[in-house]
Design an enzyme around this catalytic site. Structure first.
Site, PDB file in Angstrom:
ATOM      1  N   SER A  53      40.197  45.055 121.855  1.00 27.18           N
ATOM      2  CA  SER A  53      40.411  45.348 123.248  1.00 27.18           C
ATOM      3  C   SER A  53      41.141  44.483 123.844  1.00 27.18           C
ATOM      4  O   SER A  53      42.169  44.707 124.712  1.00 27.18           O
ATOM      5  CB  SER A  53      38.691  45.742 123.580  1.00 27.18           C
ATOM      6  OG  SER A  53      38.988  46.152 125.081  1.00 27.18           O
TER       7      SER A  53
ATOM      8  N   GLN B 241      37.107  41.683 132.931  1.00 28.71           N
ATOM      9  CA  GLN B 241      35.983  41.188 133.799  1.00 28.71           C
ATOM     10  C   GLN B 241      36.031  39.688 133.742  1.00 28.71           C
ATOM     11  O   GLN B 241      36.051  39.463 132.447  1.00 28.71           O
ATOM     12  CB  GLN B 241      34.631  42.060 133.610  1.00 28.71           C
ATOM     13  CG  GLN B 241      33.670  41.297 134.529  1.00 28.71           C
ATOM     14  CD  GLN B 241      32.196  41.947 134.314  1.00 28.71           C
ATOM     15  OE1 GLN B 241      32.239  42.791 133.381  1.00 28.71           O
ATOM     16  NE2 GLN B 241      31.250  41.771 135.224  1.00 28.71           N
TER      17      GLN B 241
ATOM     18  N   GLU C 201      29.573  35.348 127.159  1.00 28.86           N
ATOM     19  CA  GLU C 201      29.771  34.570 125.902  1.00 28.86           C
ATOM     20  C   GLU C 201      30.470  35.112 124.818  1.00 28.86           C
ATOM     21  O   GLU C 201      31.413  34.910 124.031  1.00 28.86           O
ATOM     22  CB  GLU C 201      28.465  34.109 125.313  1.00 28.86           C
ATOM     23  CG  GLU C 201      28.834  33.221 124.057  1.00 28.86           C
ATOM     24  CD  GLU C 201      27.586  32.224 123.656  1.00 28.86           C
ATOM     25  OE1 GLU C 201      27.314  31.935 122.468  1.00 28.86           O
ATOM     26  OE2 GLU C 201      26.729  32.010 124.498  1.00 28.86           O
ATOM     27  N   ARG C 202      30.268  36.789 124.711  1.00 29.21           N
ATOM     28  CA  ARG C 202      30.941  37.413 123.790  1.00 29.21           C
ATOM     29  C   ARG C 202      32.356  37.475 124.022  1.00 29.21           C
ATOM     30  O   ARG C 202      33.317  37.715 123.043  1.00 29.21           O
ATOM     31  CB  ARG C 202      30.114  39.104 123.978  1.00 29.21           C
ATOM     32  CG  ARG C 202      28.915  38.948 123.023  1.00 29.21           C
ATOM     33  CD  ARG C 202      28.251  40.266 122.748  1.00 29.21           C
ATOM     34  NE  ARG C 202      28.464  41.222 124.153  1.00 29.21           N
ATOM     35  CZ  ARG C 202      27.868  42.418 124.122  1.00 29.21           C
ATOM     36  NH1 ARG C 202      27.565  43.093 122.969  1.00 29.21           N
ATOM     37  NH2 ARG C 202      27.927  43.082 125.391  1.00 29.21           N
TER      38      ARG C 202
END
Length: 279
Positions: A55, A63, A80-81
């Site tokens: 993505s 964001q 963190e992801r």
């Protein structure tokens, strides 16, 4: 999920995390970022990170992350992801807003973010609550008010940490549910917990079946351990003394010393036994 969490993190920390007009979104180097040391989430699934990476490659990072200045570079507060996926995508910079947060606020924000996303396992959530209470020095009641979670929910989750480590590991990796864990807390004889867990896993028992089993187990009288038989010499000496004294006699041998117990039933009976020793 408790109603309070639906308000979003900003509802709890408006002065720290609320987006302001003078907030600046910066492009910061990926290699200068490091994960939140207070991140309650310990497991990041590779397939989810891969999807997020795809993505990001197609749409970019929509964001911005929230970070704070560290001694060297930045510590990630929220996102963190996205950071992990950006590394997989081999990005060199990340959009981020730099905030000035204390360790205490950083712990709370990290926990709230994961609770909102329902990303934590029950055990990760329990450890996060316990660590937050220990670090800040607050009660479960105070924590429930700060996080918008009920006190009973926090208490029930934290109680899971009293289960054997092997059991919490099964809950953490999804082999047992939180419902299984809460049911296992009701086992009175703690030596029966691990054998019961093996039965649950082998027979794929659901929570209701486990609860019924535990009721039956708790109703069963605890088996008394059989006393080891005395050696033949002690048995013979007991028999000799019983005949001589005319009363019950027990001889017990310990590792370093032994003990002789002689029963009597009245003062007169005691006098009679003592006279026997005098003759």
């Amino acid at each position: 999920m408790a109603r309070g969490l639906g308000k979003g993190i900003n509802a709890f920390f408006p002065t720290e995390l609320e987006e302001k007009n003078d907030d600046v979104i910066q492009e910061i180097p990926v290699n200068e970022c490091r994960p939140n040391p207070y991140q309650p989430r310990k497991t990041f699934h590779a397939d989810a990170i891969e999807e997020l990476k795809d993505s990001i490659l197609e749409y970019g990072i929509v964001q911005p992350l929230i970070v704070r200045n560290s001694i060297k570079g930045y510590e990630i507060v929220v996102g963190e992801r996205r950071f992990r996926a950006a590394k997989e995508a081999e990005l060199t910079t990340l959009p981020a807003v730099v905030k000035d947060l204390s360790d205490e606020k950083m712990m709370e924000v990290a926990l709230l973010e994961n609770l909102q996303r329902e990303d934590l396992t029950a055990i990760e959530e329990a450890h996060a609550y316990q660590n937050l209470m220990n670090e800040i020095g607050i009660t479960q009641d105070e924590l429930s008010k700060r996080l918008g979670k009920s006190r009973s929910h926090i208490a029930n989750i934290v109680r899971l940490l009293s289960l054997p480590e092997q059991v919490t590991a099964y809950i953490n990796n999804g082999e047992l549910s939180m419902g299984h864990g809460r049911a296992l807390l009701g086992v009175k004889d703690k030596d029966q917990v691990l054998p019961l867990v093996n039965k649950i896993r082998n027979e794929k028992l659901n929570v209701r079946q486990v609860e019924q089993l535990i009721v039956q187990m708790n109703e069963q009288p605890k088996k008394k351990k059989a006393k080891p038989k005395k050696d033949i010499f002690l048995q013979e000496r007991e028999s000799v003394l019983r005949e001589q004294l005319g009363t019950a006699v027990s001889i017990n041998r310990g590792k370093r010393k032994g003990k002789i117990e002689i029963e009597f039933y009245s003062n007169e009976d005691l006098e009679r036994i003592l006279e026997t020793f005098e003759t």
